[in-house]
Motif scaffolding. Structure first.
Motif, mmCIF file in Angstrom:
data_model
loop_
_atom_site.group_PDB
_atom_site.id
_atom_site.type_symbol
_atom_site.label_atom_id
_atom_site.label_comp_id
_atom_site.label_asym_id
_atom_site.label_seq_id
_atom_site.Cartn_x
_atom_site.Cartn_y
_atom_site.Cartn_z
ATOM 1 N N GLY A 1 -59.773 8.689 -30.909
ATOM 2 C CA GLY A 1 -59.634 7.375 -30.295
ATOM 3 C C GLY A 1 -58.734 6.450 -31.094
ATOM 4 O O GLY A 1 -57.934 5.687 -30.526
ATOM 5 N N THR A 2 -58.851 6.519 -32.417
ATOM 6 C CA THR A 2 -57.995 5.704 -33.274
ATOM 7 C C THR A 2 -56.528 6.073 -33.083
ATOM 8 O O THR A 2 -55.653 5.195 -32.979
ATOM 9 C CB THR A 2 -58.394 5.890 -34.747
ATOM 10 N N SER A 3 -56.254 7.357 -33.025
ATOM 11 C CA SER A 3 -54.876 7.806 -32.832
ATOM 12 C C SER A 3 -54.328 7.346 -31.491
ATOM 13 O O SER A 3 -53.166 6.943 -31.388
ATOM 14 C CB SER A 3 -54.806 9.336 -32.942
ATOM 15 N N MET A 4 -55.161 7.406 -30.444
ATOM 16 C CA MET A 4 -54.723 6.906 -29.142
ATOM 17 C C MET A 4 -54.429 5.413 -29.197
ATOM 18 O O MET A 4 -53.437 4.937 -28.630
ATOM 19 C CB MET A 4 -55.786 7.187 -28.083
ATOM 20 N N ALA A 5 -55.289 4.663 -29.902
ATOM 21 C CA ALA A 5 -55.074 3.222 -30.009
ATOM 22 C C ALA A 5 -53.793 2.908 -30.782
ATOM 23 O O ALA A 5 -53.062 1.965 -30.442
ATOM 24 C CB ALA A 5 -56.277 2.565 -30.679
ATOM 25 N N LEU A 6 -53.504 3.696 -31.824
ATOM 26 C CA LEU A 6 -52.258 3.495 -32.565
ATOM 27 C C LEU A 6 -51.053 3.823 -31.692
ATOM 28 O O LEU A 6 -50.014 3.148 -31.761
ATOM 29 C CB LEU A 6 -52.259 4.361 -33.822
ATOM 30 N N PHE A 7 -51.168 4.860 -30.867
ATOM 31 C CA PHE A 7 -50.077 5.197 -29.954
ATOM 32 C C PHE A 7 -49.858 4.063 -28.952
ATOM 33 O O PHE A 7 -48.723 3.646 -28.689
ATOM 34 C CB PHE A 7 -50.381 6.500 -29.222
ATOM 35 N N LYS A 8 -50.946 3.550 -28.390
ATOM 36 C CA LYS A 8 -50.835 2.429 -27.455
ATOM 37 C C LYS A 8 -50.182 1.229 -28.134
ATOM 38 O O LYS A 8 -49.360 0.518 -27.530
ATOM 39 C CB LYS A 8 -52.217 2.054 -26.928
ATOM 40 N N ARG A 9 -50.547 0.995 -29.394
ATOM 41 C CA ARG A 9 -49.971 -0.133 -30.120
ATOM 42 C C ARG A 9 -48.461 -0.001 -30.257
ATOM 43 O O ARG A 9 -47.726 -0.992 -30.190
ATOM 44 C CB ARG A 9 -50.623 -0.238 -31.505
ATOM 45 N N GLU A 10 -47.998 1.233 -30.450
ATOM 46 C CA GLU A 10 -46.556 1.450 -30.536
ATOM 47 C C GLU A 10 -45.867 1.111 -29.218
ATOM 48 O O GLU A 10 -44.727 0.669 -29.191
ATOM 49 C CB GLU A 10 -46.264 2.900 -30.922
ATOM 50 N N MET A 11 -46.579 1.313 -28.112
ATOM 51 C CA MET A 11 -46.011 1.032 -26.796
ATOM 52 C C MET A 11 -46.084 -0.447 -26.441
ATOM 53 O O MET A 11 -45.172 -0.988 -25.806
ATOM 54 C CB MET A 11 -46.749 1.847 -25.724
ATOM 55 N N THR A 12 -47.184 -1.116 -26.838
ATOM 56 C CA THR A 12 -47.443 -2.473 -26.362
ATOM 57 C C THR A 12 -47.420 -3.535 -27.451
ATOM 58 O O THR A 12 -47.353 -4.729 -27.143
ATOM 59 C CB THR A 12 -48.819 -2.535 -25.684
ATOM 60 N N GLY A 13 -47.541 -3.094 -28.717
ATOM 61 C CA GLY A 13 -47.633 -4.054 -29.806
ATOM 62 C C GLY A 13 -49.014 -4.632 -29.993
ATOM 63 O O GLY A 13 -49.222 -5.485 -30.865
ATOM 64 N N GLN A 14 -49.979 -4.191 -29.212
ATOM 65 C CA GLN A 14 -51.316 -4.761 -29.224
ATOM 66 C C GLN A 14 -52.330 -3.750 -29.739
ATOM 67 O O GLN A 14 -52.342 -2.593 -29.314
ATOM 68 C CB GLN A 14 -51.715 -5.200 -27.819
ATOM 69 N N GLY A 15 -53.196 -4.185 -30.646
ATOM 70 C CA GLY A 15 -54.269 -3.336 -31.129
ATOM 71 C C GLY A 15 -55.391 -3.212 -30.122
ATOM 72 O O GLY A 15 -55.381 -3.854 -29.061
ATOM 73 N N SER A 16 -56.383 -2.383 -30.451
ATOM 74 C CA SER A 16 -57.498 -2.125 -29.535
ATOM 75 C C SER A 16 -58.786 -1.950 -30.327
ATOM 76 O O SER A 16 -58.768 -1.686 -31.527
ATOM 77 C CB SER A 16 -57.264 -0.839 -28.726
ATOM 78 N N GLN A 17 -59.891 -2.079 -29.605
ATOM 79 C CA GLN A 17 -61.202 -1.749 -30.146
ATOM 80 C C GLN A 17 -61.626 -0.397 -29.578
ATOM 81 O O GLN A 17 -61.603 -0.183 -28.368
ATOM 82 C CB GLN A 17 -62.222 -2.823 -29.775
ATOM 83 N N VAL A 18 -62.001 0.528 -30.460
ATOM 84 C CA VAL A 18 -62.453 1.858 -30.069
ATOM 85 C C VAL A 18 -63.959 1.915 -30.306
ATOM 86 O O VAL A 18 -64.422 1.690 -31.424
ATOM 87 C CB VAL A 18 -61.731 2.958 -30.877
#
Length: 412
Positions: free
Chosen positions: A193-210
């Motif tokens: 989940g952390t890796s997916m959130a980091l990938f999303k951050r690269e796309m959107t610039g926004q962090g996430s809660q996992v």
């Protein structure tokens, strides 16, 4: 410096080429699940700073088994991490932790839901100041739902998920595993989940809660039981070493008293097994010609396999099965695993420079062709890297760090 004595260790340059190189992780985790996630990230290049209580450290340091005073489980999950001793119960300690988080890409925590918010370190508060932050949270029952406030360890997850009910034999009680099964699966899932959130951050610039609940990854694995009940009303039961889905499958004793497994889980393998046993006529026997028929006559099918395996020493039986491309393997103990040339080449790594002596343990859970993986060199003592991280990395005033250490807020 508190805790077990550290030993001189070399810098691990190998992780610099990992896919997560440059990612900074602050691990506010103890015991098994969150530290497993931290190890997964460290295995692939992340710099993991582990925050521990400056006096007692992670409780897993006290777990058994231990050798020469060093806990085996703690060593396996925490080699390569840097340890910073911070008393999170202290307001000053939480301010230091907040400064560390401000320099991080990822926070992993496994407190009971609400604890981080009570400390002013919830995702809402942290992401307001650091919108690119990824916060991975592991708890017994998750951050939402009626049970979210309940405490939870792996044993509870293994029973609540339905695993223990299905594990064992029909005439034995529900059985929990003798190791951190749910914790380990949840930790691996948290790293995913952390890796997916980091990938999303690269796309959107926004962090996430996992949000990972200990029981949920295990319940996913057991999902057939839930789907079976809700579609047919059938409650799946314990089958021992059988699968309840295909036959023959199980663990069998050879002539020399050693054990092996056979998984004839599809039709072609079952037919090859009949050839391996010298019983090609079973292909045309109505009781065994299809999986449906074999399941209906599973006891008779199993007895044929039991009798055949008992007629050979294990190595000889395995050689015959291998020649016929039947899916089978020895039932290994830890000594067998460490002496196996395949595992020594591909899977096992050395944990060096600890009081455990020359020791092997499983390395990363997957392989990438452009990354050789990390080394595992030493296990940090409690707070061993406090000054290195706070003064050298964050630029905190050395005198202030000394003052907080004297007050018991930090290790020094």
């Amino acid at each position: 410096m508190a805790g077990q004595a550290g030993q001189e260790r070399r810098t691990d340059a190998s992780v610099a080429s990992g896919p997560l190189a440059g990612i900074k992780v602050v691990e506010l985790g103890s015991m098994y699940a969150a530290p497993t996630a931290g190890r997964m990230l460290r295995d692939f290049g992340a710099d993991v700073v582990k925050i521990e209580d400056p006096a007692s450290g992670d409780f897993a340091r006290q777990w058994q088994p231990a050798h020469n005073g060093l806990a085996i489980g703690y060593s396996r999950l925490n080699s390569g991490k840097r340890s910073v001793g911070i008393d999170m119960r202290s307001p000053e300690g939480r301010e230091v932790a907040k400064a560390l988080i401000a320099d991080a890409d990822v926070v992993i925590e496994n407190f009971r839901p609400g604890r981080m918010e009570a400390w002013g370190l919830g995702f809402k508060e942290l992401s307001a100041e650091h919108p690119r932050l990824v916060m991975t949270r592991v708890s017994g029952f998750g951050q939402t739902g009626p049970y979210s406030a309940r405490p939870g360890f792996g044993t509870v997850a293994e029973t609540a998920s339905g695993y223990a009910f299905l594990n064992g034999w029909p005439d034995t009680p529900p059985t929990a595993p003798p190791f951190g099964f749910a914790d380990s699966i949840a930790g691996i899932s948290a790293a995913f989940g952390t890796s997916m959130a980091l990938f999303k951050r690269e796309m959107t610039g926004q962090g996430s809660q996992v949000d990972v609940a200990l029981y949920e990854p295990l319940m996913f694995i057991l999902g057939d039981a839930v789907l079976n009940y809700t579609s047919s009303g059938t409650i799946m039961q314990r089958h021992g070493n059988a699968s309840g889905a295909a036959s023959p499958r199980g663990i069998y004793e050879a002539a020399d008293g050693r054990w092996l497994s056979i998984a004839a889980s599809n039709q072609s393998i079952a037919l090859r097994l009949f050839e391996a046993m010298g019983r090609p006529e079973l292909k045309d026997d109505g009781r065994f010609a299809t999986n449906t028929a074999r399941m209906a006559n599973n006891e008779a099918m199993q007895q044929i396999v039991i009798d055949w395996v008992r007629s050979y020493p294990r190595d000889e039986a395995l050689a015959i099965l291998d020649e016929h491309e039947v899916v089978a393997a020895a039932v290994n103990d830890a000594k067998d695993v460490t002496q196996d040339p395949h595992f020594r080449e591909r899977t096992l790594v050395e944990l060096a420079n600890t009081v455990l002596g020359p020791a092997l343990m499983p390395g990363p859970i997957l392989h990438m062709d452009d990354y050789t993986g990390p080394t595992y060199d030493g296990v940090a003592a409690i707070g061993e890297h406090t000054r290195e991280v706070l003064v050298d990395q964050l630029g905190m005033d050395a005198d202030e760090v000394g003052r907080l250490a004297a007050a018991g807020v930090l290790s020094n």
